[in-house]
Design a protein around this motif. Structure first.
Motif, PDB file in Angstrom:
ATOM      1  N   UNK A 196     -17.765 -46.329 -98.728  1.00  0.00           N
ATOM      2  CA  UNK A 196     -17.651 -47.686 -98.189  1.00  0.00           C
ATOM      3  C   UNK A 196     -17.239 -48.652 -99.285  1.00  0.00           C
ATOM      4  N   UNK A 197     -16.502 -49.663 -98.888  1.00  0.00           N
ATOM      5  CA  UNK A 197     -16.155 -50.721 -99.828  1.00  0.00           C
ATOM      6  C   UNK A 197     -17.399 -51.567-100.144  1.00  0.00           C
ATOM      7  N   UNK A 198     -17.425 -52.186-101.335  1.00  0.00           N
ATOM      8  CA  UNK A 198     -16.332 -52.343-102.305  1.00  0.00           C
ATOM      9  C   UNK A 198     -16.272 -51.235-103.361  1.00  0.00           C
ATOM     10  N   UNK A 199     -17.031 -50.150-103.155  1.00  0.00           N
ATOM     11  CA  UNK A 199     -17.099 -49.103-104.175  1.00  0.00           C
ATOM     12  C   UNK A 199     -15.742 -48.455-104.400  1.00  0.00           C
ATOM     13  N   UNK A 200     -14.965 -48.263-103.322  1.00  0.00           N
ATOM     14  CA  UNK A 200     -13.641 -47.679-103.475  1.00  0.00           C
ATOM     15  C   UNK A 200     -12.750 -48.526-104.364  1.00  0.00           C
ATOM     16  N   UNK A 201     -12.777 -49.828-104.134  1.00  0.00           N
ATOM     17  CA  UNK A 201     -11.983 -50.745-104.953  1.00  0.00           C
ATOM     18  C   UNK A 201     -12.439 -50.728-106.406  1.00  0.00           C
ATOM     19  N   UNK A 202     -13.731 -50.596-106.641  1.00  0.00           N
ATOM     20  CA  UNK A 202     -14.240 -50.538-108.007  1.00  0.00           C
ATOM     21  C   UNK A 202     -13.710 -49.304-108.749  1.00  0.00           C
ATOM     22  N   UNK A 203     -13.670 -48.164-108.053  1.00  0.00           N
ATOM     23  CA  UNK A 203     -13.134 -46.943-108.663  1.00  0.00           C
ATOM     24  C   UNK A 203     -11.671 -47.143-109.044  1.00  0.00           C
ATOM     25  N   UNK A 204     -10.922 -47.778-108.147  1.00  0.00           N
ATOM     26  CA  UNK A 204      -9.501 -48.010-108.398  1.00  0.00           C
ATOM     27  C   UNK A 204      -9.302 -48.993-109.544  1.00  0.00           C
ATOM     28  N   UNK A 209      -9.339 -43.597-110.042  1.00  0.00           N
ATOM     29  CA  UNK A 209      -8.962 -43.046-108.743  1.00  0.00           C
ATOM     30  C   UNK A 209      -7.906 -43.851-108.024  1.00  0.00           C
ATOM     31  N   UNK A 210      -7.356 -43.258-106.971  1.00  0.00           N
ATOM     32  CA  UNK A 210      -6.390 -43.931-106.107  1.00  0.00           C
ATOM     33  C   UNK A 210      -6.779 -43.682-104.655  1.00  0.00           C
ATOM     34  N   UNK A 211      -6.343 -44.567-103.760  1.00  0.00           N
ATOM     35  CA  UNK A 211      -6.630 -44.389-102.335  1.00  0.00           C
ATOM     36  C   UNK A 211      -5.682 -43.351-101.745  1.00  0.00           C
ATOM     37  N   UNK A 212      -6.252 -42.320-101.135  1.00  0.00           N
ATOM     38  CA  UNK A 212      -5.455 -41.316-100.430  1.00  0.00           C
ATOM     39  C   UNK A 212      -5.333 -41.667 -98.951  1.00  0.00           C
TER      40      UNK A 212
END
Length: 342
Positions: A196-204, A209-212
């Motif tokens: 869940x966001x915002x964790x994905x954005x933090x990784x990027x 990482x990148x969004x698949x």
């Protein structure tokens, strides 16, 4: 002297009478007061709850004679147990844990939606993953078994004809708390995460990482699935239906405020997070989270059935398939009343 004593007795009687009246009014006021115990998770996807607290929507709706107690949970399972055992009255949670709890206790109602979507599939930059099919033999992290991201991941793999396994013949799913997922990705302990966001954005943003698969392509329904919902205990609905309706109204107000005033909402959401966790969040991250979900108070029985079926297929619901009846779990009568009154 007798006359003086009589006057003193009259004065004393009057004082005692006034005191009794005052105590009676105070007791009546106290007897009429109510405490509403609200639960939520320490996650920015619970933004409607945060805004309702920061803008005093709950208090305004409930009235000054109602006291509000807030309990923040680390996960949906603990929330679901708390509402089923009468530790809280209503609140915000992901649908997965309360679906599971409802099948056990049958004493919870889902009374409104809050937001849909909000999760992304992020892959490690050097993991050699260019498509979902490349996840075979890889390790993918989710926050919790049976949670919405876990179910979405399983549906995504199923769509691609992939299986979940404990070896390299399929996709290995492991659980990691979101904060631990960032570290695990950085240290190459995992290859991907549906998070869940915002964790994905933090990784990027940190470059690991990148969004698949973006949030609006995550199943079911391309991101238009319930991620956060508003629920209430049967006992609270029976004893305080009026207050439950006002909570639905406050939820609606909060969603409208965020949609109409996003720039004002970000610092308020951060302030509430700071109160709950001791740490706020950068507006850019809050914006990323809210941009990757759909705020809505609407929800359907079909939405619940779909998530329940995914949970059942994954083996998380220990019931027979014909027992997946949620017609008494979803109660939109209060939401429909609020909509008609606008």
């Amino acid at each position: 002297m007798k006359k003086m004593n009589g006057i003193l007795l009259l004065v004393l009687s009057a004082v005692l009478l006034l005191s009794a009246c005052g105590q009676s009014k105070e007791a009546a006021s106290s007897a009429g007061s109510t405490t509403v115990r609200i639960g939520l998770l320490k996650n920015v996807t619970h933004a409607p709850a945060f805004i309702a607290l920061q803008n005093n929507y709950f208090q305004q709706q409930f009235g000054s004679n109602t006291k509000i107690e807030v309990t923040a949970f680390d996960n949906g399972a603990d929330f679901a147990t708390a509402i089923a055992t009468n530790q809280i009255d209503l609140g915000y949670v992901g649908p997965g844990p309360v679906i599971n709890q409802y099948l056990k206790s049958k004493n919870i109602k889902l009374i409104a939606g809050a937001n849909n979507g909000g999760a992304v599939l992020v892959v490690r930059k050097d993991a050699g993953i260019q498509s979902v099919k490349d996840l075979v033999g890889k390790t993918v992290a989710v926050a919790a078994k049976g949670g919405t991201p876990d179910l979405s991941l399983r549906l995504l793999l199923q769509q691609q004809g992939l299986k979940v396994s404990m070896d390299t013949s399929g996709v290995q799913i492991v659980t990691r708390a979101p904060a631990d997922t960032l570290v695990a990705m950085r240290q190459k302990e995992i290859d991907a995460t549906l998070i869940a966001e915002p964790w994905g954005t933090q990784i990027i943003q940190e470059g690991s990482g990148t969004i698949l698969v973006d949030w609006n392509k995550i199943p079911p329904k391309d991101g238009n699935y319930p991620l956060t919902v508003l629920v209430a205990s049967d006992a609270f609905l029976k004893e305080h239906r009026d207050l439950a309706k006002k909570a639905v109204q406050a939820n609606k107000q909060s969603i409208a405020f965020i949609q109409q005033n996003p720039e004002k909402a970000y610092p308020l959401i951060s302030d509430e997070l700071k109160q709950l966790t001791g740490k706020g969040m950068e507006p850019a991250l809050i914006k990323a989270a809210l941009d990757h979900l759909k705020l809505t108070e609407d929800i359907t029985l079909e939405d619940i059935k779909e998530q329940a079926k995914a949970s059942f297929d994954a083996g998380y619901l220990k019931v027979k398939e014909d027992e997946l009846d949620f017609s008494s779990f979803l109660d939109l009568t209060l939401l429909n009343e609020v909509k008609k009154e606008k």
